[in-house]
Design a protein around this motif. Structure first.
Motif, PDB file in Angstrom:
ATOM      1  N   LEU A   1       0.803  -1.212   0.000  1.00 41.39           N
ATOM      2  CA  LEU A   1       0.000   0.000   0.000  1.00 41.39           C
ATOM      3  C   LEU A   1       0.843   1.272   0.000  1.00 41.39           C
ATOM      4  O   LEU A   1       0.299   2.371  -0.195  1.00 41.39           O
TER       5      LEU A   1
ATOM      6  N   ARG B   1      -1.176   0.120  -4.842  1.00 45.17           N
ATOM      7  CA  ARG B   1      -2.343   0.554  -4.062  1.00 45.17           C
ATOM      8  C   ARG B   1      -3.546   0.771  -4.976  1.00 45.17           C
ATOM      9  O   ARG B   1      -4.653   0.292  -4.693  1.00 45.17           O
ATOM     10  N   ASN B   2      -3.330   1.459  -6.081  1.00 45.54           N
ATOM     11  CA  ASN B   2      -4.424   1.711  -7.030  1.00 45.54           C
ATOM     12  C   ASN B   2      -4.931   0.407  -7.643  1.00 45.54           C
ATOM     13  O   ASN B   2      -6.139   0.223  -7.825  1.00 45.54           O
TER      14      ASN B   2
ATOM     15  N   PHE C   1      -7.266  -1.348  -5.112  1.00 46.51           N
ATOM     16  CA  PHE C   1      -8.592  -0.755  -4.950  1.00 46.51           C
ATOM     17  C   PHE C   1      -9.441  -0.868  -6.217  1.00 46.51           C
ATOM     18  O   PHE C   1     -10.662  -0.773  -6.157  1.00 46.51           O
TER      19      PHE C   1
ATOM     20  N   HIS D   1     -13.297  -1.152   2.559  1.00 50.69           N
ATOM     21  CA  HIS D   1     -12.336  -0.764   1.525  1.00 50.69           C
ATOM     22  C   HIS D   1     -12.299   0.761   1.365  1.00 50.69           C
ATOM     23  O   HIS D   1     -11.234   1.361   1.284  1.00 50.69           O
ATOM     24  N   ARG D   2     -13.479   1.367   1.315  1.00 52.58           N
ATOM     25  CA  ARG D   2     -13.543   2.823   1.136  1.00 52.58           C
ATOM     26  C   ARG D   2     -12.915   3.546   2.322  1.00 52.58           C
ATOM     27  O   ARG D   2     -12.216   4.557   2.157  1.00 52.58           O
TER      28      ARG D   2
ATOM     29  N   GLN E   1      -9.141   3.244   2.017  1.00 53.54           N
ATOM     30  CA  GLN E   1      -8.672   4.080   0.918  1.00 53.54           C
ATOM     31  C   GLN E   1      -8.625   5.558   1.340  1.00 53.54           C
ATOM     32  O   GLN E   1      -7.641   6.273   1.064  1.00 53.54           O
TER      33      GLN E   1
ATOM     34  N   GLN F   1      -5.267   7.921   1.816  1.00 52.46           N
ATOM     35  CA  GLN F   1      -5.177   9.175   1.070  1.00 52.46           C
ATOM     36  C   GLN F   1      -4.861  10.338   2.015  1.00 52.46           C
ATOM     37  O   GLN F   1      -4.021  11.188   1.703  1.00 52.46           O
TER      38      GLN F   1
END
Length: 260
Positions: free
Chosen positions: A15, A21-22, A25, A56-57, A60, A64
């Motif tokens: 991650l 990481r992208n 997701f 997951h959200r 993420q 960020q």
């Protein structure tokens, strides 16, 4: 024969690397379970399961925010340094309980390279396995985590088995049903663990400082799924050496003594 990573390591993503990481997701699916593992930690600290799109959200968004607040200059270890790994949700069970195998790799010398293997012991959970459970003591087998289970004081001695016990159990319960060779633990499993350990060593040896007198004892954790496939979960540079039950009192001092 060199193994491909997907043959022995569950699909994993770093991650702290933007591309990985992208990629993670983007591929997430509602019914897939992933396990989050922070770097530079032990005893199950910081580990959690990702089961839902909401989880997951949330992860993420957290990553960020962390990235936005990091200093622009390069730092050796990002606070988001961690991995997500596909959770093996159909493990082989012993009396209904999840387990893994802690084995040891001793790098006894780096000039020249000299390696030794010790088979270690088996770690079981206190409670029966339930993939839907949110209780981490059902999913993580290490003793530090099992101590948090209300049944631990009652079942402590049953949460760790000798490898001989595992071998006898598989001979009795699974050998005929799955057409396994006799003493599968001391033939197929042992050989596979050694093969995986050696490959990991060969992949990392260029990073090791080479000097007479340098050595290290690594704890390697393996999981066996219901199809008897052997997976490497992780390698620990600082394996626990506590002896809080009879099997550990038999195994750990011998490993330390033989290492020295």
């Amino acid at each position: 024969r060199l193994l491909k990573m997907e043959e022995f390591i569950p699909e994993s993503f770093r991650l702290d690397l933007k591309d990985e990481r992208n990629a993670f997701f983007e591929l997430r699916k509602e019914r897939q379970i992933w396990i989050y593992k922070p770097s530079f930690s032990n005893q199950g600290r910081g580990i959690f399961l990702l089961k839902t799109p909401a989880a997951h959200r949330s992860l993420q968004a957290k990553l960020q925010r962390t990235e936005e607040h990091l200093p622009r200059k390069k730092v050796p270890y990002s606070t988001s340094s961690s991995i997500v790994q596909r959770y093996i949700d159909q493990p082989l069970l012993l009396e209904g309980k999840k387990f893994d195998v802690r084995s040891y790799l001793l790098i006894a010398c780096t000039v020249p390279y000299v390696l030794f293997f010790a088979p270690g012991y088996v770690r079981l959970t206190c409670a029966n396995y339930d993939v839907a459970s949110d209780d981490l003591t059902v999913h993580l087998t290490n003793q530090y985590m099992q101590k948090k289970n209300a049944l631990y004081s009652q079942l402590k001695e049953e949460t760790v088995w000798q490898m001989e016990h595992l071998n006898s159990y598989i001979n009795e319960k699974f050998r005929k049903k799955y057409h396994l060779p006799e003493d599968w633990v001391f033939t197929v499993l042992t050989k596979r663990m050694q093969q995986i350990m050696l490959q990991c060593f060969l992949a990392a040896k260029h990073k090791l400082a080479r000097k007479l007198g340098y050595f290290d004892l690594l704890g390697c954790d393996f999981l066996i799924d219901k199809n008897f496939k052997v997976w490497l979960l992780e390698m620990n540079a600082n394996p626990a050496l506590q002896t809080n039950c009879k099997v550990l009192r038999d195994v750990i001092p011998a490993v330390v003594h033989e290492s020295l």
